[in-house]
Design a protein around this motif. Sequence first.
Motif, PDB file in Angstrom:
ATOM      1  N   LEU B 283      61.540  33.394  33.068  1.00 57.72           N
ATOM      2  CA  LEU B 283      61.886  34.768  34.089  1.00 57.72           C
ATOM      3  C   LEU B 283      60.755  33.991  35.293  1.00 57.72           C
ATOM      4  O   LEU B 283      60.175  32.316  35.272  1.00 57.72           O
ATOM      5  CB  LEU B 283      60.487  35.750  33.728  1.00 57.72           C
ATOM      6  CG  LEU B 283      60.739  37.093  32.703  1.00 57.72           C
ATOM      7  CD1 LEU B 283      59.483  37.163  32.550  1.00 57.72           C
ATOM      8  CD2 LEU B 283      62.081  38.173  33.583  1.00 57.72           C
ATOM      9  N   ASP B 284      61.376  34.291  36.720  1.00 59.72           N
ATOM     10  CA  ASP B 284      60.752  33.805  37.826  1.00 59.72           C
ATOM     11  C   ASP B 284      59.569  35.025  38.461  1.00 59.72           C
ATOM     12  O   ASP B 284      59.111  36.312  37.856  1.00 59.72           O
ATOM     13  CB  ASP B 284      61.228  33.421  39.046  1.00 59.72           C
ATOM     14  CG  ASP B 284      62.612  34.523  39.267  1.00 59.72           C
ATOM     15  OD1 ASP B 284      61.897  36.117  38.926  1.00 59.72           O
ATOM     16  OD2 ASP B 284      63.380  34.823  39.929  1.00 59.72           O
ATOM     17  N   GLY B 285      58.720  34.505  39.000  1.00 57.84           N
ATOM     18  CA  GLY B 285      57.218  35.880  39.949  1.00 57.84           C
ATOM     19  C   GLY B 285      56.691  35.702  38.590  1.00 57.84           C
ATOM     20  O   GLY B 285      55.881  36.716  38.694  1.00 57.84           O
ATOM     21  N   ASN B 306      56.063  42.070  40.641  1.00 53.97           N
ATOM     22  CA  ASN B 306      57.286  42.787  40.806  1.00 53.97           C
ATOM     23  C   ASN B 306      57.844  43.583  39.962  1.00 53.97           C
ATOM     24  O   ASN B 306      58.768  43.668  39.388  1.00 53.97           O
ATOM     25  CB  ASN B 306      58.293  42.242  41.511  1.00 53.97           C
ATOM     26  CG  ASN B 306      58.380  41.238  42.583  1.00 53.97           C
ATOM     27  OD1 ASN B 306      57.665  42.030  43.792  1.00 53.97           O
ATOM     28  ND2 ASN B 306      59.131  40.430  43.046  1.00 53.97           N
ATOM     29  N   VAL B 307      56.327  43.580  38.997  1.00 46.99           N
ATOM     30  CA  VAL B 307      57.061  44.824  37.745  1.00 46.99           C
ATOM     31  C   VAL B 307      55.265  45.881  37.598  1.00 46.99           C
ATOM     32  O   VAL B 307      54.246  45.191  38.842  1.00 46.99           O
ATOM     33  CB  VAL B 307      57.394  43.940  36.579  1.00 46.99           C
ATOM     34  CG1 VAL B 307      55.626  43.829  35.910  1.00 46.99           C
ATOM     35  CG2 VAL B 307      58.185  45.069  35.749  1.00 46.99           C
ATOM     36  N   VAL B 337      37.602  39.046  36.488  1.00 46.36           N
ATOM     37  CA  VAL B 337      37.838  37.676  36.160  1.00 46.36           C
ATOM     38  C   VAL B 337      39.051  37.489  37.118  1.00 46.36           C
ATOM     39  O   VAL B 337      38.201  36.571  37.877  1.00 46.36           O
ATOM     40  CB  VAL B 337      37.849  37.388  34.584  1.00 46.36           C
ATOM     41  CG1 VAL B 337      38.198  35.305  34.598  1.00 46.36           C
ATOM     42  CG2 VAL B 337      36.374  37.468  33.983  1.00 46.36           C
ATOM     43  N   LEU B 338      39.937  37.950  37.328  1.00 41.50           N
ATOM     44  CA  LEU B 338      40.912  37.948  37.894  1.00 41.50           C
ATOM     45  C   LEU B 338      40.658  38.066  39.605  1.00 41.50           C
ATOM     46  O   LEU B 338      41.716  37.161  40.115  1.00 41.50           O
ATOM     47  CB  LEU B 338      41.611  38.962  37.984  1.00 41.50           C
ATOM     48  CG  LEU B 338      42.679  38.834  36.381  1.00 41.50           C
ATOM     49  CD1 LEU B 338      43.954  39.775  35.768  1.00 41.50           C
ATOM     50  CD2 LEU B 338      42.895  37.082  35.766  1.00 41.50           C
ATOM     51  N   ASN B 345      45.629  42.418  45.124  1.00 52.11           N
ATOM     52  CA  ASN B 345      45.837  43.361  44.410  1.00 52.11           C
ATOM     53  C   ASN B 345      47.013  43.775  43.103  1.00 52.11           C
ATOM     54  O   ASN B 345      47.127  43.926  42.426  1.00 52.11           O
ATOM     55  CB  ASN B 345      45.897  44.584  45.430  1.00 52.11           C
ATOM     56  CG  ASN B 345      44.811  45.799  45.087  1.00 52.11           C
ATOM     57  OD1 ASN B 345      44.052  45.153  43.942  1.00 52.11           O
ATOM     58  ND2 ASN B 345      44.196  45.679  46.032  1.00 52.11           N
ATOM     59  N   ASP B 346      47.956  42.635  43.775  1.00 52.11           N
ATOM     60  CA  ASP B 346      49.371  42.939  42.556  1.00 52.11           C
ATOM     61  C   ASP B 346      49.758  42.178  41.732  1.00 52.11           C
ATOM     62  O   ASP B 346      50.276  42.734  41.019  1.00 52.11           O
ATOM     63  CB  ASP B 346      50.758  42.533  43.922  1.00 52.11           C
ATOM     64  CG  ASP B 346      50.925  41.708  44.312  1.00 52.11           C
ATOM     65  OD1 ASP B 346      49.502  40.782  45.010  1.00 52.11           O
ATOM     66  OD2 ASP B 346      51.633  40.906  44.851  1.00 52.11           O
ATOM     67  N   LEU B 347      48.947  40.755  42.069  1.00 49.58           N
ATOM     68  CA  LEU B 347      48.973  40.055  40.709  1.00 49.58           C
ATOM     69  C   LEU B 347      47.603  40.529  39.605  1.00 49.58           C
ATOM     70  O   LEU B 347      48.040  40.426  38.488  1.00 49.58           O
ATOM     71  CB  LEU B 347      48.648  38.519  41.406  1.00 49.58           C
ATOM     72  CG  LEU B 347      50.039  38.206  41.762  1.00 49.58           C
ATOM     73  CD1 LEU B 347      49.913  36.361  42.491  1.00 49.58           C
ATOM     74  CD2 LEU B 347      51.323  38.571  40.702  1.00 49.58           C
TER      75      LEU B 347
END
Lengths: 387, 386
Positions: B283-285, B306-307, B337-338, B345-347
């Motif tokens: 996978l990429d991303g 993107n998911v 933690v993230l 936000n998206d990640l």
Amino acid sequence: MVKKVYFDNAASTPLHPKVLEKMLPYLSEYFGNPSSIHEAGRKVRVAIEEAREVVAGFINADPAEIYFVSGGTEANNFPLFGIAKTEFQESGKRGIVSSKTEHHCVLESLDELSRQGFETILSDVRSDSSLETEKVKSLLCAGKTSLLSVIHANNETGTINDIKAMAELAHESKAWFHSDAVQSFGKVPIDVKALGVDALSFSSHKINGPKGAGAAFVKSGTPLSPLIFGGSQERNRRGGTENPAAIIGFAEAIKISSELMEQNFEVVRNLRSKFVEGLFSMDPVGIEINGGNDVIPYVLSVTFRHEYYNSDAEAMLIYLDINGVAASNGAACTSGTLKPSHVILSMGKTIEEARGTLRFSFGSQNTPEEVEYALEILQKLTLKFRK
Amino acid sequence: MKLPVYLDNHSTTRPDKRVIEAMLPYFNEHYGNPSSQGHPFGWAASSAVESAREIVASFIGAKPEEIIFTSGTTESNNLALKGVALAVGKRNHIITTQVEHPSILNAARFLEKMGYSVTYLPVDRFGMIDLERLENVISDSTLMVSVMTANNEIGTIYPVEEIAVICSKKGVLFHTDAAQAIGRMEFDLNRIQADLVSFSAHKNYGPKGIGALFIRRKSPRLKLTPLFHGGGQEKELRSGTLNTPAIAGFAKCLEISRLEMESENKRIKALRDRLQEGIFRELDGIYLNGHPEKRLINNLNISIKNVNIDRLLGELRDIAVSTGSACASGSPEGSHVLRAIGLENDLLRASIRFGLGRLNTEEEIDYTISRVAGAVKILRDKGIRD
């Protein structure tokens, strides 16, 4: 042949085989963390919530009023600190009333609260270790007292306190009422609504359930704050991964106790009567039974009066042990220390009498033959230890 | 291969069969209360507890008298923080990090409410703290530093040996939450001069409901106020009947680790690397969360661009993973933690945590790679994003 007879069921009890059977899957295939969102976690979550319903149903509480903790000590510490501190923040009341015969986990909690600025008063008790309503009433002070805590059945004498009356007294003084029910839970019916208690503490390993599980009932609307902070477990009131195997075992032990409560009570009552009769016929003068008439039959406190006996509980326990009878000289937590029992002293007995006091505590797995055997040994003991 | 594949070993692990066997005799044979000192039922229980204490202690290079048994790491963490803070009068400053487990963060917040001041050290994008910064924030009023040994979400391993040196030089106490590290890496308190260490059994193939707090014996004696008051068990620091079967199980799981962890960790690391390489290859991303090298051997935390992560987890019901720590599951704010490592936000909301363990096989890992890759591709093709 030396038998092995276990009469220390107030300290701990053997796990019921059916309880272990229910627990094992949660030690192996259903091992997920109940806070996890995947199937392995959710399965366990469902089982814990079912167990909570069993516990709640057993004492006529709402499942949301049950907090699972690690055992009886935590079950007592948590509401005592949680109610006293929160109530203090809300109303400024810092008075706590309790009794001199409480279990150490209540007394030591109150000691710590005193060090933190709370005002604790411990009521005297009658010579049978029960509390006097009038006495307690005189210690409660509306506007000052935030909490009354009274043990249900005493762990050393078995004496039962009138919890319903105590709860009423507390409420008349606008105080909350807590009871340590570790020794009565599963042995006599407890209905938190009928008794009117705001908080109740109990534990699993005293009723043939596993060690490592206990619970506090805290009526909704009662002020409460956590003792252990962490994840959002137990509705944010007790952090830490739950112990599903122990909780499920606890619920199973409750189911068994609930089904057999009357039957077990009769079995144990007969054992105790037989034991008491035997002791009386041995020596009606030198041996004294403590705790009066209103006792749970699961506990038998016996004083060997020092006028008649070289009564040193430790020496007597060693003698009993050599002959295969396991008893104790008081609460398990303090056994091994030389301090005389605070419960026995609070009944007006002397230090010598306290030192000459033994506790025999029964379980439904005990048999009349075991009582007969213990009486045989005690007969020899009275000859050996008599002055 | 049996489904679901369990890859959530940071949340909890399946108790080893040998552990359960070691526990069994203490349920209905040696069932006495370890505090009952008047009869053999109690002696059998207490001797089991004491020999377990020796095993637990020696596993981390401690002395038996330095080990207090608790109900788990959360209790140990609370006892360490609250216990030390409440027992020590003058110093009122505590230093910890933004990425600690909630049991540390929430205990620290409680202490803040009581008037203590707490510094939450920030971390870099790998989750690492800056030791110079740590040294600089230690002041005369600092009582204690608490930094975890390894992070439960992203696996980042902290230089606890060096932190202990800094703390000792500055004369402050050092506590570490080693829940995730025990059994996954070398942890020797002869080298790591920590004063207090929390850990538990259920993260290491032992039973739930049992943990320990290591309290270093030093002079003057380290003072703690107990959380539970009562019968005075565990040197008056933790009252309550000792949970004999769980304690026996705790010792057994560490005994197994002592013998097997070296080879086992090699094997698990290889599986983790295989999983990581496989997903990145397919996978990429994909973004790795956590430190590229200083990371627990069984941890893989990734964010997937993107998911829609909820849809993805819905597709992956046959694989038990987590989106953050189990305790924070379902929290709407997303992982602290993230957030602390600076994810947008998206990640932040698109992370999956894999925690590998003793029972995982190569077959399971290959299955996981293909399932994750397949599901992500399908969702991306359908354009199902956030």
